[in-house]
Write a protein that holds these residues in place. Structure first.
Motif, PDB file in Angstrom:
ATOM      1  N   ASP A  59      -7.489 -10.651  -1.844  1.00 42.35           N
ATOM      2  CA  ASP A  59      -6.521 -10.479  -2.927  1.00 42.35           C
ATOM      3  C   ASP A  59      -7.246  -9.965  -4.158  1.00 42.35           C
ATOM      4  N   VAL A  60      -6.540  -9.146  -4.949  1.00 44.17           N
ATOM      5  CA  VAL A  60      -7.058  -8.689  -6.229  1.00 44.17           C
ATOM      6  C   VAL A  60      -5.929  -8.794  -7.247  1.00 44.17           C
TER       7      VAL A  60
ATOM      8  N   LEU B 262     -11.947  -8.346   1.407  1.00 41.92           N
ATOM      9  CA  LEU B 262     -11.108  -8.607   0.231  1.00 41.92           C
ATOM     10  C   LEU B 262      -9.751  -9.149   0.670  1.00 41.92           C
TER      11      LEU B 262
ATOM     12  N   GLU C 178      -9.512  -2.130  -4.102  1.00 42.77           N
ATOM     13  CA  GLU C 178      -9.132  -2.481  -2.733  1.00 42.77           C
ATOM     14  C   GLU C 178      -9.808  -1.557  -1.722  1.00 42.77           C
TER      15      GLU C 178
ATOM     16  N   ARG D 156      -6.725  -0.980  -9.502  1.00 43.55           N
ATOM     17  CA  ARG D 156      -6.580  -1.993  -8.453  1.00 43.55           C
ATOM     18  C   ARG D 156      -6.703  -1.360  -7.070  1.00 43.55           C
ATOM     19  N   ARG D 157      -6.117  -0.199  -6.886  1.00 46.93           N
ATOM     20  CA  ARG D 157      -6.198   0.450  -5.579  1.00 46.93           C
ATOM     21  C   ARG D 157      -7.637   0.894  -5.260  1.00 46.93           C
TER      22      ARG D 157
ATOM     23  N   GLU E 158       0.807  -1.209   0.000  1.00 46.19           N
ATOM     24  CA  GLU E 158       0.000   0.000   0.000  1.00 46.19           C
ATOM     25  C   GLU E 158       0.847   1.269   0.000  1.00 46.19           C
TER      26      GLU E 158
END
Length: 849
Positions: A790-791, A788, A781, A777-778, A685
């Motif tokens: 995992d992505v 959640l 999340e 993706r962020r 992050e």
């Protein structure tokens, strides 16, 4: 250095029955490396005899000149008839006496001699050269014995050519230049066996006269602080070198040339003083010793026309340079056999640093230069001059001139202050002060003890123990390596015996293991190695053209570089400011050797100069620098952050029966950078990847990596112009990160492993092509919440049905609860929340909605 033991015995009384093993061990104990000890009497077996050439028949019709000889070997062949031998050498004539090995003999290297038919004639035996007998490297002709040799045909030739001797082959370290002479080696052996030394440099020699032997001007008294010369007139130009002298030169690996030249080489081996012999009749006007002018030319004795620089020292006459000082003479003033009658001997003292640079610059490592760069005794010049003059007049006639030139600017040696107890404190062995004084005086030092008298009585405190006593030690002129107290301590230990120093393994102090910086560096290296990257270690030196080849802008902070004062190569005088230059050079070298699929990495320092920092303060070695001096010096030292860089070329996934391979691309370089950050302990992050333009990367295929908002590196595909300039394959990729710019790794709790099943949901979002997949993706999340796990992006699609400038990014979302099995409704609600945030932030829409 090769030297015969019989020659050494002229200066030191070695035991008559000294085994070669004991002699070798004594030299090793003194710190002199022994390459080999060869008993020449055992190197040649069979009949080695003196022969006299009776007839020579020149054979024609072959590719090279061949001679059929009949040689008188007395009764050694059992018949008394001349021995028939075929020989290819040309340096002998009828009536010359030569060295012959008869059939059944064996030369060094196991070369057996027999009788055979060759070139249409029977040949029984061989006429030998120095190289064939193992006496030296000269193979240009066979050994022709001088007229002073009294042996007759058939006599054993071993004593005649020195094969009844023992030869030492020694490797002299750079700090022990005095040992490159018989004088120095004899002194060392006198210490080892505690026997008298007959120093050949202590013989009386006449001093310089007011009238010089030849007009000479020394313009650079730093490069040449002493210059002596003497003239010998009326020398017999055809006088041969005595056989004993030629034999010793051959044993030492020096070719016999002419009497005056051989004498200079002989004195160099004996006293350690290189000399030069000029033909006085070929010198035009007075001599001038000076620095060369850049671009001046000189043809040296080896026939090479050399272009000189301003750092070279030369000896000149009215025609210009006639000698490359301390390295090699010139052709225009060389002594010529058969014509030279007036010989001017020169013995000087030259600056070792200057000679070393000149020898390396011209790749001319002569025997003289080898000694000069290690240091030569400045006090022995007149002795060497007198020795050379006497040898020449004794064997070549002539009249020595009464005039002796001696231009002396040698500075006296500076005394060294040595605490008497320093050897004991440094080595851990008890050396009484009187013992320290005795050993240093044995080396040749002059030791002043002040008003106190050293006592060996252990009951006397203070002076006897050495506590508080300081010795003033003046090293001898032949030991330029003795400059500091530590050097004197080493001499005390060496002469007293290294074997007396106990081998005690020090106790390792307690520690805390690896530092965080060390652990991070090892983790990064391990991460890249596990992914197939190969670590390399490049030299940190680069060329001034590298910045242009990498396409760095004029104001780029990577352009200013630290220039080395004494670079290993003039082509690479700068310290690197980026790892990519040397790393791409290694990539190119491996590609040139046939490798095609390469993934390389390096971890190392780069160097950024501190603009306007000035020069560091001068700090001696007599004390520890103060904190202020340390700080002032450190302020000048270039900044040296540690970087990691990787380069890729060819296929990252190889092709095979399983299918086609996949070439490495910009995404692989970015993924390598992300792996490095993860291995360095940076939470995902904290990491942001975004498009950038930064040389030397392709502006449309370059990403910058940020950690906590700060740029720490770049990755992507190299610019096509950079690839072309460095002659690399198209689409070569690279990444480089500043490890020192990374923040400390946070302490993170161990992850909780859930035993409940996951819920897997795929989602495809349509966004503008300019939106990075990392931002999508962020956003997912942020919206999905704590469920959640995992992505992962698994598909990218663009087409006409999506619209111009749009693309579809498909992600696999993994949801899991730590305490229960998720329901379909919970998973779908989390998915919808994630999509909502992506739509709000980035304008994303569900594909097909």
């Amino acid at each position: 250095m090769r030297v015969s033991v019989s020659w050494l015995r002229e200066y030191v009384d070695l035991p008559a029955d000294l085994p070669t093993g004991d002699l070798e061990q004594a030299l090793v104990d003194l710190g002199i490396e022994v390459e080999s000890v060869v008993d020449l009497a055992e190197s040649v077996t069979g009949q080695l005899v003196v022969g006299e050439v009776r007839e020579i028949e020149e054979l024609t019709g072959f590719k090279k000149p061949i001679r059929f000889c009949r040689v008188d070997v007395g009764d050694a062949n059992g018949t008394g008839e001349p021995q028939e031998i075929v020989c290819g050498a040309r340096n002998f004539a009828v009536g010359d006496r030569v060295v012959v090995i008869l059939p059944g003999g064996v030369l060094p290297g196991g070369f057996a001699i027999g009788a055979r038919k060759t070139y249409g004639h029977n040949s029984a035996g061989m006429i030998c050269s120095a190289k064939e007998l193992g006496l030296g490297d000269d193979h240009s002709g066979i050994i022709v014995l001088g007229p002073d040799v009294t042996a007759k045909p058939g006599d054993d030739a071993r004593p005649v050519v020195g094969l009844d001797d023992v030869v030492l082959d020694l490797e002299i370290t750079p700090d022990r230049g005095y040992a490159l002479s018989l004088r120095g080696l004899a002194r060392e052996l006198s210490h080892a066996f505690e026997v008298p030394l007959r120093d050949p440099a202590l013989v009386p020699a006449p001093r310089g006269t007011e009238t010089p032997a030849y007009p000479v001007e020394v313009r650079d008294t730093v490069g040449c602080d002493r210059f002596t010369a003497r003239l010998v007139r009326g020398v017999d130009p055809s006088a041969p070198t005595p056989s004993w002298m030629a034999q010793r030169l051959v044993t030492a690996g020096i070719r016999s040339i002419s009497l005056p030249v051989d004498i200079t080489n002989y004195v160099m081996l004996e006293l350690g003083q290189p000399m030069h012999a000029f033909d006085a009749d070929r010198i035009a006007g007075p001599l001038v010793v000076r620095r060369a002018e850049a671009g001046e030319k000189l043809t040296t004795l080896d026939g090479v026309n050399r272009v000189l620089t301003a750092d070279d020292m030369v000896i000149c006459d009215d025609t210009g340079p006639i000698s490359l000082a301390a390295v090699m003479g010139g052709e225009t003033s060389e002594v010529v056999t058969g014509t030279t009658t007036n010989v001017l001997f020169e013995a000087a003292h030259w600056d070792p640093a200057m000679v070393g640079r000149t020898a390396r610059r011209h790749k001319l490592f002569s025997e003289a230069a080898k000694r000069w760069e290690r240091g030569v005794d400045p006090a022995v010049a007149l002795v060497a001059l007198e020795r050379a003059v006497r040898l020449l007049t004794e064997h070549g006639g002539g009249t020595p001139g009464a005039e002796i030139l001696d231009i002396d600017h040698v500075r006296p040696r500076t005394p060294i202050s040595l605490p008497a107890d320093l050897p004991t404190r440094r080595v851990g062995v008890e050396y009484p002060p009187a013992r320290v004084v005795a050993l240093l005086e044995r080396v040749g030092c002059t030791v002043a003890q002040g008003a106190d008298r050293l006592s060996e009585d252990p009951g006397v405190v203070g002076v006897a123990s050495g506590v508080g006593t300081t010795l003033s030690v003046t090293p001898p002129t032949w030991r330029p390596d003795l400059t500091d107290p530590a050097d004197l301590v080493e001499e005390v230990v060496r002469l007293d015996g290294y074997d007396k120093v106990p081998s005690v393994l020090p106790t390792a102090p307690p520690g805390r293991g690896l530092t965080p910086r060390q652990r991070r560096r090892r983790a990064v290296a391990g991460s890249l190695a596990e992914r197939g990257y190969v670590e390399v270690l490049a030299h940190p030196f680069v060329s001034p053209e590298l910045a242009d080849q990498l396409g760095l802008p004029a104001d780029d902070p990577r352009r200013p570089a630290v220039r080395l004062a004494n670079p290993l190569s003039e082509e690479e005088p700068l310290l690197r400011t980026t790892l990519l230059g040397p790393l791409l050079g290694i990539l190119k070298r491996n590609l040139g050797r046939g490798h095609r699929d390469l993934a390389l990495y390096e971890i190392g320092a780069v160097f950024h100069p501190r603009v306007g920092a000035g020069s560091p303060p001068a700090m001696g070695v007599d004390r520890r620098p103060t904190d202020e001096e340390f700080a002032a010096a450190d302020a000048v030292v270039p900044a040296q952050p540690v970087h990691v860089a990787a380069v890729l070329s060819g296929d990252i996934d190889p092709a095979g029966w399983w299918g086609a391979g996949r070439p490495a691309g910009w995404a692989d370089a970015i993924e390598a950078a992300r792996d490095v950050l993860a291995a360095a302990g940076i939470p995902d992050e904290w990491v942001e990847v975004r498009a950038a333009e930064y040389a030397p990367w392709h502006p449309g295929r370059c990403a910058e990596l940020l950690v906590d908002g700060s740029v720490v590196g770049h990755a992507g595909e190299l610019h096509p112009l950079v690839v072309a300039a460095l002659e690399l394959p198209r689409r070569t990729c690279a990444m480089e990160l500043n490890l020192d710019a990374l923040p400390p790794s946070p302490v993170t709790p161990a992850p909780t492993v859930s035993g409940f099943p996951p819920a897997l949901i795929d989602v495809a979002l349509v966004v503008d092509e300019s939106v990075p997949a990392e931002q999508v993706r962020r956003a997912l999340e942020a919206g999905a919440g704590e469920l959640l796990e995992d992505v992962r992006l698994f598909d990218v699609y663009s087409g006409a049905q999506l619209g111009e400038g749009r693309r579809s990014l498909a992600y696999k979302l993994t949801f899991r609860a730590p305490d229960r099995t998720l329901t379909v409704e919970e998973a779908v609600a989390a998915r919808d929340a994630a999509v909502a945030v992506a739509a709000e932030r980035l304008g994303a829409t569900l594909r097909g909605a």
